[in-house]
Design a protein around this motif. Structure first.
Motif, short mmCIF file in Angstrom:
data_model
loop_
_atom_site.label_atom_id
_atom_site.label_comp_id
_atom_site.label_asym_id
_atom_site.label_seq_id
_atom_site.Cartn_x
_atom_site.Cartn_y
_atom_site.Cartn_z
N SER A 172 0.84 -1.20 0.00
CA SER A 172 0.00 0.00 0.00
C SER A 172 0.88 1.24 0.00
O SER A 172 2.10 1.16 -0.03
CB SER A 172 -0.93 -0.01 1.22
N GLY A 173 0.21 2.39 0.06
CA GLY A 173 0.95 3.64 0.05
C GLY A 173 1.19 4.13 -1.37
O GLY A 173 0.63 3.61 -2.34
N ASN A 174 2.02 5.14 -1.50
CA ASN A 174 2.30 5.75 -2.78
C ASN A 174 3.45 5.06 -3.50
O ASN A 174 4.14 4.21 -2.93
CB ASN A 174 2.63 7.24 -2.60
N PHE A 175 3.65 5.44 -4.75
CA PHE A 175 4.82 5.00 -5.49
C PHE A 175 6.04 5.64 -4.82
O PHE A 175 6.19 6.86 -4.83
CB PHE A 175 4.72 5.43 -6.96
N HIS A 176 6.89 4.81 -4.23
CA HIS A 176 7.93 5.33 -3.35
C HIS A 176 8.95 6.17 -4.12
O HIS A 176 9.53 5.72 -5.11
CB HIS A 176 8.64 4.17 -2.65
N GLN A 177 9.16 7.39 -3.63
CA GLN A 177 10.14 8.29 -4.27
C GLN A 177 11.54 7.70 -4.24
O GLN A 177 12.37 8.02 -5.10
CB GLN A 177 10.13 9.64 -3.56
N GLY A 197 -2.31 7.06 -4.98
CA GLY A 197 -1.65 8.33 -5.22
C GLY A 197 -1.30 8.51 -6.68
O GLY A 197 -1.83 7.83 -7.56
N THR A 198 -0.41 9.42 -6.96
CA THR A 198 -0.01 9.71 -8.33
C THR A 198 1.38 9.16 -8.61
O THR A 198 2.18 8.94 -7.69
CB THR A 198 -0.01 11.22 -8.60
N LEU A 199 1.67 8.94 -9.88
CA LEU A 199 3.02 8.56 -10.27
C LEU A 199 3.88 9.82 -10.37
O LEU A 199 3.39 10.88 -10.77
CB LEU A 199 3.00 7.84 -11.62
N PRO A 200 5.17 9.73 -10.01
CA PRO A 200 6.03 10.91 -10.10
C PRO A 200 6.10 11.44 -11.53
O PRO A 200 6.03 10.68 -12.49
CB PRO A 200 7.40 10.37 -9.65
N SER A 201 6.24 12.75 -11.65
CA SER A 201 6.29 13.36 -12.98
C SER A 201 7.61 13.10 -13.68
O SER A 201 7.68 13.13 -14.91
CB SER A 201 6.06 14.87 -12.86
N ASN A 217 -3.95 -1.44 -9.52
CA ASN A 217 -3.72 -0.75 -8.27
C ASN A 217 -4.76 0.35 -8.15
O ASN A 217 -5.84 0.25 -8.74
CB ASN A 217 -2.30 -0.20 -8.21
N SER A 218 -4.47 1.40 -7.41
CA SER A 218 -5.42 2.51 -7.27
C SER A 218 -4.74 3.85 -7.56
O SER A 218 -5.06 4.87 -6.95
CB SER A 218 -6.03 2.53 -5.86
N PHE A 219 -3.81 3.84 -8.48
CA PHE A 219 -3.16 5.10 -8.85
C PHE A 219 -4.18 6.02 -9.53
O PHE A 219 -5.11 5.56 -10.21
CB PHE A 219 -1.98 4.84 -9.79
#
Length: 834
Positions: A172-177, A197-201, A217-219
């Motif tokens: 879970s959580g966001n796409f890890h930076q 969450g969103t994918l990094p730009s 997933n749920s992006f």
């Protein structure tokens, strides 16, 4: 001279022989040397000891490990031949079953690992931060486990990592930076997780990336245009997320190498972008469920994609018509999905490329497509949900590779050709449900594994020719006019049949014990006239998840032995002649995965112990987690009735995974309502009406915060309606009528919206919505309830105000500061925060 040379040659040969003999003796006499280093063996042994099943038969790989042997010879272990360091730990598919303990450094101590493969090992819990110690790691493969939480921050240390594979888990959580630091990555696979969450730009930092899969997933948000700027990328899968903005891609500077682009199942909308025509290397392309907002689509953009082998443009929500002639000149196109669009076929249509799979479900087709006659490579045909009438043409079965056929939801009435027309093929899946087929029932090829013929007009006895199908796994004959008994020859499917649905026919007699397949996952024989006892051979069906026998004439006691089925999730015995108690002293009835329990309208009797519902774990959680592999992809074949909000409603499809229900109404239960009912926090529907329950309504019912419908009517309950029920904000329907309740009706919003019929025939009840006015003492209680409710509302408003006032104050200060500086400073601050 010659003799001197001869002597030298002889001496040289003898020296050579002596040297070789010495080498052989030395090699032969040297003791074997272990390659494995002691610290590496210790780390592996500690890793093994973390799992209780290690060394047992269930863990077939690590059971070969012996602490006094060379660890480099152990199963799943590869060592560096020069150093003896463990370079690869690969236990794919073993039964480790446990967490990778964060408190243990066993993994971190294997600091020379280059490959860590633990896919499908039943691991769970959070990934340990010690993974960051594996600085030489190039492949991290953890697919098919149950890992939760976010990736550890320490993963940023794996600078040599080329493959990150953690698909089909519960991350879970966001796409890890931290992943953006791993610039050597060539493959990222995080499909089937719970990431959001969103994918990094700035995805272009993955300059060597070739494979990127974050599907299912749920992006959300936009698809980063930088993904399309990665020159090495060949595979991109973003399907089944919540991406919702327009897809905008800048100029692609160099020719794209992208071969697979899967965007289907998102919330992308607007015109289909023209840049797609530049992706000339695409061989697989999925744009399904793109919403063009009923706009026009220029399908000519696909003409530039000459390498296409697979195209899915189903469900575009467009007013444009898809003309099949558009695909006439594609030379490699084999898989084509056009479902839920309007499709046009010309009578002279000819496709250069042999189509292997064609999906044209719900495409407003009224005639069987004749061009299919020449598609000798066709193996999969989905032509369901159209308006095709008449008979299925006989020539279809002459296509040599045809294996999967779906005709469902049309108006077919029969089959052309002789009775054995199907025998020409090896058909594996045949769905002819929801048509107007009549007798004779077709003779089917023995190869069939899946057969659905529900919702037709077949009659008579179930044909025994079905018993000749050697590999049958799914049989659905619901909603026909079949009569007679269940064939005893079904015993042939004792180890293969997983789904048997015979619902809503006119079958009678006993259910033969021998006709129960031990492989059953779903059994539905509801709405027939079956009698006798429930077949006890069901106790052998250890994978059973769904059991429905509603609306029959079963005459039996409660099947306590069902508690031995570990995966049972839905149990429906309603409207039969089951009788006797549903509890025996010393028998703990635990259904850990049960979510729907309906035994209503029977003759069950007796009192229920206070702890009756203890151990019903799935209903005790207000979160649903699909922990099965089968039922919810097969639930479209079944439906059943439940009582909710005073009405009979049919559950089918997605409703199976939403509802958690206990319905024991219409029996002869007595005694008090078990207090353990309040443990079922996930419960949505509770019905205990038409029994003989006595005592008070448990105030602890207020713990059932998801409850939408409660029916306690027609019992012998006494005392007051608990004021705590006001807290049930989702409670839309309740019925307390025909009891011996007394006192004021609690003044809660949900309660006051009920009709007076919900409280009738309780002589001691007073207050709205009844027209009976409470006495002085009762009115005082009523006023106190009202004051308590108002106090709760005031406290809520105070909490809002406490949060609001500082916010306004801070906003005022920030506003003052911003307006005090020059305009360019404002722009800088705005840019920083955005």
């Amino acid at each position: 001279m010659h003799s001197c040379c001869a002597r030298k040659i002889i001496v040289w040969i003898l020296c050579l022989i002596f040297s070789l003999s010495h080498s052989i003796l030395v090699c032969g006499s040297s003791p074997p040397k272990h390659l494995c280093r002691q610290d590496q063996r210790d780390a592996l042994w500690e890793f093994k000891s973390e799992f209780p099943l290690s060394g047992m038969a269930a863990d077939e790989k690590t059971q070969t490990w012996r602490n006094n042997s060379d660890c480099c010879s152990w199963d799943g272990i590869t060592c560096d031949p020069k150093t003896g360091n463990v370079a690869e730990l690969n236990l794919w598919g073993s039964s480790l079953n446990g967490p990778l303990r964060s408190s243990s450094d066993s993994i971190g101590d294997l600091k020379y690992l280059r490959v860590l493969g633990l896919s499908g090992c039943n691991l769970f819990g959070k990934l340990p931060s010690s993974l960051g110690n594996l600085s030489d790691l190039t492949v991290l493969e953890l697919d098919g486990n149950g890992f939760t939480g976010e990736l550890p921050v320490s993963i940023r240390n794996l600078k040599q990592l080329t493959k990150l594979l953690i698909a089909s888990s519960k991350l879970s959580g966001n796409f890890h930076q931290a992943l953006l630091n791993l610039t050597e990555l060539t493959a990222i696979n995080l499909v089937f997780n719970q990431l959001e969450g969103t994918l990094p730009s700035n995805m272009s930092t993955f300059s060597k990336l070739e494979y990127f899969n974050v599907g299912s997933n749920s992006f959300s948000g936009s698809v980063p245009s930088s993904l399309f700027m990665i020159p090495s990328l060949t595979y991109l899968n973003l399907e089944r997320n919540h991406f919702n903005s327009l897809l905008e891609i800048g100029n692609i500077s160099s020719p794209s190498k992208l071969q697979t682009l899967i965007l289907g199942g998102n919330r992308l909308s607007g015109p289909i972008p023209g840049f797609i025509s530049k992706l000339v290397e695409l061989s697989s392309f999925d744009l399904s469920f793109w919403d063009t907002l009923r706009g026009d689509v220029d399908f000519s953009i696909f003409l530039h994609l000459k390498s296409l082998a697979s195209l899915d443009i189903s469900t575009l929500n467009t007013r444009s018509i898809v003309d099949m002639s558009l695909f006439s000149h594609f030379e490699s196109l084999s898989i084509l999905s056009l479902s839920r669009n309007t499709v046009k076929f010309s009578s002279t249509l000819h496709l250069v490329s042999p189509i292997g799979s064609l999906a044209v479900a719900s495409c407003n087709i009224s005639e069987f497509p004749k061009f299919l006659r020449t598609q000798t490579s066709l193996f999969n045909l989905d032509i369901s949900q159209n308006q095709i009438k008449g008979n299925v043409p006989a020539w279809l079965w002459s296509l040599p590779g045809l294996a999967y056929v779906d005709f469902s939801l049309n108006s077919f009435t029969g089959f052309d050709g002789p009775a054995d027309v199907f025998q020409r093929n090896e058909i594996y899946l045949l769905d002819i449900s929801s048509n107007a087929f009549k007798n004779p029932f077709p003779l089917l090829p023995k190869s069939i594994t899946f057969l659905s013929a529900s919702d037709n007009q077949f009659s008579g006895e179930i044909p025994t020719t079905i018993c000749q199908l050697d590999s049958l796994e799914t049989l659905v004959l619901s909603n026909n006019n079949f009569s007679g008994s269940i064939p005893r020859c079904f015993e042939k499917f004792n180890t293969t049949l997983t789904v048997l649905h015979l619902q809503n026919n006119s079958l009678f007699g006993k259910f033969p014990e021998e006709s129960v397949s031990v492989a059953l996952i779903s059994l539905d024989v509801g709405r027939n006239q079956l009698s006798g006892e429930l077949p006890k051979s069901l106790i052998n069906c250890t994978h059973l998840e769904f059991l429905n026998v509603e609306d029959n004439k079963f005459n039996d006691t409660f099947p306590f032995w069902l508690r031995l089925l570990p995966g049972l999730q839905i149990l429906i015995l309603r409207s039969n002649e089951f009788h006797g108690p549903i509890h025996y002293p010393g028998v703990f009835l635990s259904f850990p995965r049960l979510r729907i329990f309906d035994i209503s309208k029977n003759l069950f009797s007796g009192a229920l112990p206070l702890d009756y519902f203890s151990g019903w774990n799935a209903m005790s959680s207000d979160v649903y987690i699909a922990d099965n592999k089968y039922m919810f992809k097969r639930n479209t074949f079944s439906s059943f009735n439940i009582a909710s909000k005073g009405l009979e409603m049919i559950l089918a499809g997605i409703s199976f995974s939403i509802y958690k229900t206990v319905d024991i109404s219409g029996n002869r239960f007595e005694g008090e309502i078990p207090k353990s009912i309040s443990l079922l926090k996930g419960l949505i529907v509770l019905s205990m009406s038409n029994n003989a329950f006595i005592g008070h309504i448990p105030p602890s019912l207020s713990n059932l915060t998801n409850l939408e419908s409660i029916d306690l009517s027609r019992n012998r309950l006494s005392g007051k309606i608990p004021a705590e029920l006001r807290k049930l904000t989702f409670l839309a329907w309740m019925n307390f009528s025909y009891n011996n309740l007394e006192g004021p009706i609690p003044q809660g919003t949900q309660i006051q919206t009920q009709d007076s019929s919900s409280f009738l025939q309780n002589p001691g009840l007073c207050g709205a919505p009844l027209h009976k006015i409470c006495s002085g003492e009762e009115q005082g209680t009523l006023n106190q309830d009202k004051e308590d409710e108002e106090e709760e509302q005031v406290l809520s408003w105070i909490a809002v105000a406490i949060a609001y006032v500082p916010g306004v104050f801070c906003g005022f200060i920030v506003g003052h500061i911003l307006t005090s500086y020059r305009h360019d400073w404002f722009k800088r601050i705005f840019h920083y925060f955005s």
